[in-house]
Design a protein around this motif. Structure first.
Motif, PDB file in Angstrom:
ATOM      1  N   ASN A  38      -6.933  22.540  38.206  1.00 11.28           N
ATOM      2  CA  ASN A  38      -5.583  21.960  38.226  1.00 11.28           C
ATOM      3  C   ASN A  38      -5.568  20.469  37.877  1.00 11.28           C
ATOM      4  O   ASN A  38      -4.533  19.828  37.926  1.00 11.28           O
ATOM      5  N   GLY A  39      -6.741  19.904  37.548  1.00  8.38           N
ATOM      6  CA  GLY A  39      -6.820  18.498  37.158  1.00  8.38           C
ATOM      7  C   GLY A  39      -7.006  17.536  38.314  1.00  8.38           C
ATOM      8  O   GLY A  39      -7.101  16.332  38.108  1.00  8.38           O
ATOM      9  N   LYS A  40      -7.088  18.046  39.531  1.00  5.51           N
ATOM     10  CA  LYS A  40      -7.296  17.191  40.701  1.00  5.51           C
ATOM     11  C   LYS A  40      -8.778  17.104  41.018  1.00  5.51           C
ATOM     12  O   LYS A  40      -9.544  18.018  40.737  1.00  5.51           O
ATOM     13  N   LEU A  41      -9.169  15.990  41.621  1.00  2.00           N
ATOM     14  CA  LEU A  41     -10.545  15.823  42.070  1.00  2.00           C
ATOM     15  C   LEU A  41     -10.698  16.386  43.464  1.00  2.00           C
ATOM     16  O   LEU A  41      -9.861  16.147  44.328  1.00  2.00           O
ATOM     17  N   TRP A  42     -11.777  17.112  43.681  1.00  2.00           N
ATOM     18  CA  TRP A  42     -12.068  17.687  44.986  1.00  2.00           C
ATOM     19  C   TRP A  42     -13.388  17.151  45.486  1.00  2.00           C
ATOM     20  O   TRP A  42     -14.328  16.954  44.713  1.00  2.00           O
ATOM     21  N   SER A  43     -13.465  16.922  46.773  1.00  2.00           N
ATOM     22  CA  SER A  43     -14.692  16.500  47.417  1.00  2.00           C
ATOM     23  C   SER A  43     -14.642  16.960  48.870  1.00  2.00           C
ATOM     24  O   SER A  43     -13.616  17.457  49.332  1.00  2.00           O
ATOM     25  N   SER A  44     -15.737  16.803  49.565  1.00  2.00           N
ATOM     26  CA  SER A  44     -15.770  17.179  50.977  1.00  2.00           C
ATOM     27  C   SER A  44     -16.396  16.046  51.781  1.00  2.00           C
ATOM     28  O   SER A  44     -17.122  15.218  51.242  1.00  2.00           O
ATOM     29  N   THR A  45     -16.081  16.042  53.069  1.00  2.00           N
ATOM     30  CA  THR A  45     -16.682  15.069  53.964  1.00  2.00           C
ATOM     31  C   THR A  45     -16.578  15.601  55.389  1.00  2.00           C
ATOM     32  O   THR A  45     -15.976  16.638  55.630  1.00  2.00           O
ATOM     33  N   TYR A  46     -17.164  14.857  56.289  1.00  2.00           N
ATOM     34  CA  TYR A  46     -17.101  15.209  57.706  1.00  2.00           C
ATOM     35  C   TYR A  46     -15.826  14.641  58.325  1.00  2.00           C
ATOM     36  O   TYR A  46     -15.467  13.489  58.070  1.00  2.00           O
ATOM     37  N   LYS A  47     -15.176  15.430  59.144  1.00  2.00           N
ATOM     38  CA  LYS A  47     -13.943  15.025  59.826  1.00  2.00           C
ATOM     39  C   LYS A  47     -14.139  13.741  60.628  1.00  2.00           C
ATOM     40  O   LYS A  47     -13.239  12.924  60.748  1.00  2.00           O
ATOM     41  N   MET A  48     -15.349  13.513  61.158  1.00  2.00           N
ATOM     42  CA  MET A  48     -15.600  12.351  62.002  1.00  2.00           C
ATOM     43  C   MET A  48     -16.009  11.106  61.210  1.00  2.00           C
ATOM     44  O   MET A  48     -16.253  10.063  61.788  1.00  2.00           O
TER      45      MET A  48
END
Length: 111
Positions: A38-48
């Motif tokens: 969809n053209g968006k950047l995705w990443s992940s991280t820790y909630k804390m």
């Protein structure tokens, strides 16, 4: 710039430098991003993580990528952390390396 050019630079850079600001203090950190269909950047991280606390008070960010040929791409936008289990599963499928940190879409610290 075309999505194809953006994708080439993002994939060639491997890491993007995420810039944010918290209480007037600039913050920059390397992060791995994927360009979703969809053209968006995705990443992940820790909630804390500290960046999550920053994003709650200021969602504005800029990300800079520089690939191996020194092509640069700067993108600005707003962080969206509303993704639920379905989006988290999509990210795990797009980037299986995320499972080193989060075993599945229901991991409590996965944002």
């Amino acid at each position: 710039m075309s999505i194809e050019t953006m994708k080439r630079i993002i994939e060639g850079a491997r890491w993007g430098i995420l810039a944010s600001s918290f209480d007037g203090q600039p913050r920059a950190r390397p992060m791995y991003f994927l360009l979703a269909p969809n053209g968006k950047l995705w990443s992940s991280t820790y909630k804390m993580s500290g960046k999550v606390r920053e994003f709650v008070s200021n969602k504005r960010v800029e990300i800079c990528f520089v690939d191996r040929e020194n092509n640069q791409l700067r993108l600005e936008g707003l962080v969206d952390m509303t993704g639920g289990p379905e989006e988290k599963m999509k990210l795990l499928k797009m980037n299986p390396a995320v499972t080193r940190h989060f075993p599945d879409e229901n991991a409590s610290q996965y944002v």
